[in-house]
Design a protein around this motif. Structure first.
Motif, PDB file in Angstrom:
ATOM      1  N   UNK A  40       9.140   2.082 -11.117  1.00 41.29           N
ATOM      2  CA  UNK A  40       8.655   3.275 -11.791  1.00 41.29           C
ATOM      3  C   UNK A  40       7.399   3.787 -11.104  1.00 41.29           C
ATOM      4  N   UNK A  41       7.135   5.072 -11.253  1.00 36.40           N
ATOM      5  CA  UNK A  41       6.022   5.703 -10.535  1.00 36.40           C
ATOM      6  C   UNK A  41       4.662   5.078 -10.835  1.00 36.40           C
ATOM      7  N   UNK A  42       4.318   4.768 -12.100  1.00 37.60           N
ATOM      8  CA  UNK A  42       2.979   4.206 -12.366  1.00 37.60           C
ATOM      9  C   UNK A  42       2.749   2.859 -11.680  1.00 37.60           C
ATOM     10  N   UNK A  43       3.712   1.938 -11.777  1.00 41.02           N
ATOM     11  CA  UNK A  43       3.549   0.624 -11.150  1.00 41.02           C
ATOM     12  C   UNK A  43       3.569   0.731  -9.631  1.00 41.02           C
ATOM     13  N   UNK A  44       4.377   1.647  -9.120  1.00 37.03           N
ATOM     14  CA  UNK A  44       4.448   1.855  -7.668  1.00 37.03           C
ATOM     15  C   UNK A  44       3.109   2.368  -7.146  1.00 37.03           C
ATOM     16  N   UNK A  45       2.534   3.330  -7.867  1.00 37.99           N
ATOM     17  CA  UNK A  45       1.240   3.883  -7.454  1.00 37.99           C
ATOM     18  C   UNK A  45       0.127   2.850  -7.596  1.00 37.99           C
ATOM     19  N   UNK A  46       0.233   1.973  -8.581  1.00 35.64           N
ATOM     20  CA  UNK A  46      -0.818   0.972  -8.801  1.00 35.64           C
ATOM     21  C   UNK A  46      -0.941   0.020  -7.625  1.00 35.64           C
ATOM     22  N   UNK A  47       0.149  -0.220  -6.910  1.00 31.39           N
ATOM     23  CA  UNK A  47       0.090  -1.117  -5.756  1.00 31.39           C
ATOM     24  C   UNK A  47      -0.901  -0.619  -4.711  1.00 31.39           C
ATOM     25  N   UNK A  48      -0.957   0.698  -4.508  1.00 29.53           N
ATOM     26  CA  UNK A  48      -1.874   1.240  -3.511  1.00 29.53           C
ATOM     27  C   UNK A  48      -3.326   1.115  -3.949  1.00 29.53           C
ATOM     28  N   UNK A  49      -3.542   0.831  -5.236  1.00 32.40           N
ATOM     29  CA  UNK A  49      -4.903   0.623  -5.739  1.00 32.40           C
ATOM     30  C   UNK A  49      -5.238  -0.860  -5.859  1.00 32.40           C
ATOM     31  N   UNK A  50      -4.424  -1.700  -5.247  1.00 34.79           N
ATOM     32  CA  UNK A  50      -4.620  -3.156  -5.269  1.00 34.79           C
ATOM     33  C   UNK A  50      -4.306  -3.784  -6.627  1.00 34.79           C
ATOM     34  N   UNK A  51      -3.638  -3.055  -7.477  1.00 38.57           N
ATOM     35  CA  UNK A  51      -3.296  -3.574  -8.802  1.00 38.57           C
ATOM     36  C   UNK A  51      -1.837  -4.003  -8.824  1.00 38.57           C
ATOM     37  N   UNK A  52      -1.604  -5.288  -9.024  1.00 37.42           N
ATOM     38  CA  UNK A  52      -0.241  -5.825  -8.959  1.00 37.42           C
ATOM     39  C   UNK A  52       0.353  -6.152 -10.325  1.00 37.42           C
TER      40      UNK A  52
END
Length: 505
Positions: A40-52
């Motif tokens: 999903x878009x939110x979890x995918x975008x969170x990866x680029x912020x170092x949030x796993x």
């Protein structure tokens, strides 16, 4: 700091295994599109912020794709038996892609990030553990030779590169190999260099796992590995441009004083470019007390090259130091050590009379023109990537304007560029606007103020009439002397062409 904390890398000389691994990843939809659909878009975008955490929550099942995301992207051990149905596990263990953990689990030795190519290709970017998600600072990995994955800077450079099919390309400071991978699509021969041998090894893995042909990999700094007389049609570099008080981290610190590394890189490029060839660089540059930054950058441009220099951001020295201290994870360590390093940055800037640091891109094009063109501008506003076609068109317009004096412009025919809109600004109910703005909705998304003549001229440019005839018609309409209008308008036409609002018909 040594490389002791870095994992051993997979073997680069196992093409059969790499092909099997690629097939397995594709078979499980371990692709950019597959990740977006799964996470999903939110979890995918969170990866680029170092949030796993969001991605971990989205991969709690046992589907092949969930297992691969946890294994290669989130660096979580998975059961040997579970992943054996998805990957050639034993071969991957033997080839160094996986390592045994405990009695019944395996873990990845490298990050593998799915990446979508410009033509929809399914590629994979290999990097050191943790570095495909948020960069080195995201996991506190401060090993000297760490090789990062895809970040915003990498994608910016890839997006602004001119993609004309050519014979030979050079990627200086290749890192994980993303620029070499892009270049392999439209270049017959790709050479990639890096001072870090680990980066060259990882680049070979990135190319192989992505199904691209191998590059000529050479170890050394900047142009050192390039033989005398070797020239290229395309040169790209996302160099270690950080202006720092030392060369602590190979991936970011150039090891030269101030912005000397970026200056040296740009200045040495002219003799390496073939006629008409492009060079694209990301860079940092110093804003020195008493010196205009554009003058500083203009002095870098080698003879025989047109240049387009765009400053995208400026940070004062405290912001800049804090950014890169955090990138290295220093803010998480000993407070006294952090403060000492912060002091060292400020001492360095103070000694050089640096008040701020600019970030942006530099594009060179080799030209045979007697008077090369250098454009240096500040543009912090939103743009539309990819910009490669916009960059190529900029230099085409440079050639056109260089070849046309004002008299020739009046004889020429023009077209209003696609997706240009007009905005009128003024008081409600006023008969005439205070001013008119032309705005682009593509590329650089520029906006420029024009007078009523300029707006009227642009609005009727459909290629059917010469500029001079259009001005004569406008002069008759507004009751102005046509000779005077012809005399004063070419400068405005030239600006509209230069900025891409008008195109030669």
């Amino acid at each position: 700091m040594s490389n002791a904390s870095l994992s051993p890398l997979p073997f680069a000389d196992r093409p059969d295994l790499t092909a099997r691994l690629r097939d397995a990843l594709l078979g499980a939809s371990f692709t950019a599109d597959g990740l977006l659909e799964l996470l999903g878009a939110p979890a995918y975008a969170a990866l680029s912020r170092s949030e796993t955490v969001p991605a971990l929550r989205a991969t709690r099942g046992d589907t092949p794709l969930e297992l691969l995301v946890r294994l290669f992207l989130l660096q979580q051990p998975v059961l040997h038996a579970r992943v054996a149905d998805v990957l050639p596990v034993d071969a991957c263990l033997d080839g160094g892609w996986l390592v045994g953990v405990g009695n019944d689990e395996v873990a990845a030795t490298v990050d593998v990030r799915p990446y979508s190519g410009p033509g929809g290709e399914d590629w994979f970017i290999v990097s050191d553990l943790g570095c495909a998600v948020g960069g080195a600072g995201g996991i506190g990995n401060r090993a000297e030779g760490v090789v990062l994955g895809v970040g915003g800077a990498s994608m910016t450079l890839a997006g602004l590169t001119v993609r004309t099919p050519v014979s030979a390309a050079l990627d200086l400071g290749t890192g994980s190999g993303i620029q070499a991978l892009h270049a392999a699509v439209h270049n017959t021969r790709v050479t990639a260099t890096d001072v870090n041998p680990r980066a060259l090894h990882i680049t070979s893995l990135t190319l192989a796992l992505s199904g691209a042909r191998p590059a000529d990999l050479r170890e050394g700094s900047l142009y050192e590995p390039i033989d005398d007389g070797e020239t290229y049609d395309l040169i790209v570099s996302n160099p270690p441009f950080v202006i720092s008080p030392g060369a602590r981290l190979t991936y970011r610190d150039g090891g030269m004083g101030g912005d000397d590394l970026c200056r040296s890189l740009v200045q040495q490029t002219g003799e390496r470019l073939n006629e008409g060839g492009f060079a694209h660089f990301l860079a940092n540059w110093q804003h020195v007390e008493g010196e205009d930054w554009t003058d500083r950058l203009r002095s870098w441009v080698p003879r025989g090259c047109d240049a387009w220099i765009v400053q995208r951001e400026v940070q004062d020295v405290t912001q800049y130091a804090e950014l890169w201290l955090r990138d290295a994870g220093d803010h998480r360590g000993d407070t006294a050590e952090y403060q000492a390093r912060y002091d060292a940055w400020l001492d360095e800037f103070e000694a050089r009379k640096v008040r701020a640091v600019g970030f942006g891109w530099i594009t060179l094009r080799r030209t045979g023109a007697a008077e090369p063109s250098i454009t240096a501008e500040e543009w912090p506003h939103p743009i539309e990537q990819p910009l490669g076609e916009t960059v190529r068109a900029h230099f085409d317009r440079v050639d056109y304007l260089r070849a046309h004096d004002d008299a020739a412009l009046l004889e020429a025919h023009f077209l209003l560029a696609p997706e240009v809109v007009q905005e009128q600004v003024g008081l409600p109910g006023a008969e005439d606007p205070e001013h008119v703005v032309l705005r682009q909705n593509r590329g650089m998304r520029r906006a420029t103020r024009v007078d009523t003549v300029g707006a009227g001229f642009a609005g009727v440019c459909d290629g059917s009439m010469s500029a001079g005839r259009i001005l004569d018609a406008i002069a008759q309409l507004v009751g102005e002397d046509p000779v005077a209008l012809r005399d004063r308008t070419p400068a405005q036409i030239r600006l509209l062409v230069e900025q891409g609002f008008l195109e030669p018909a």
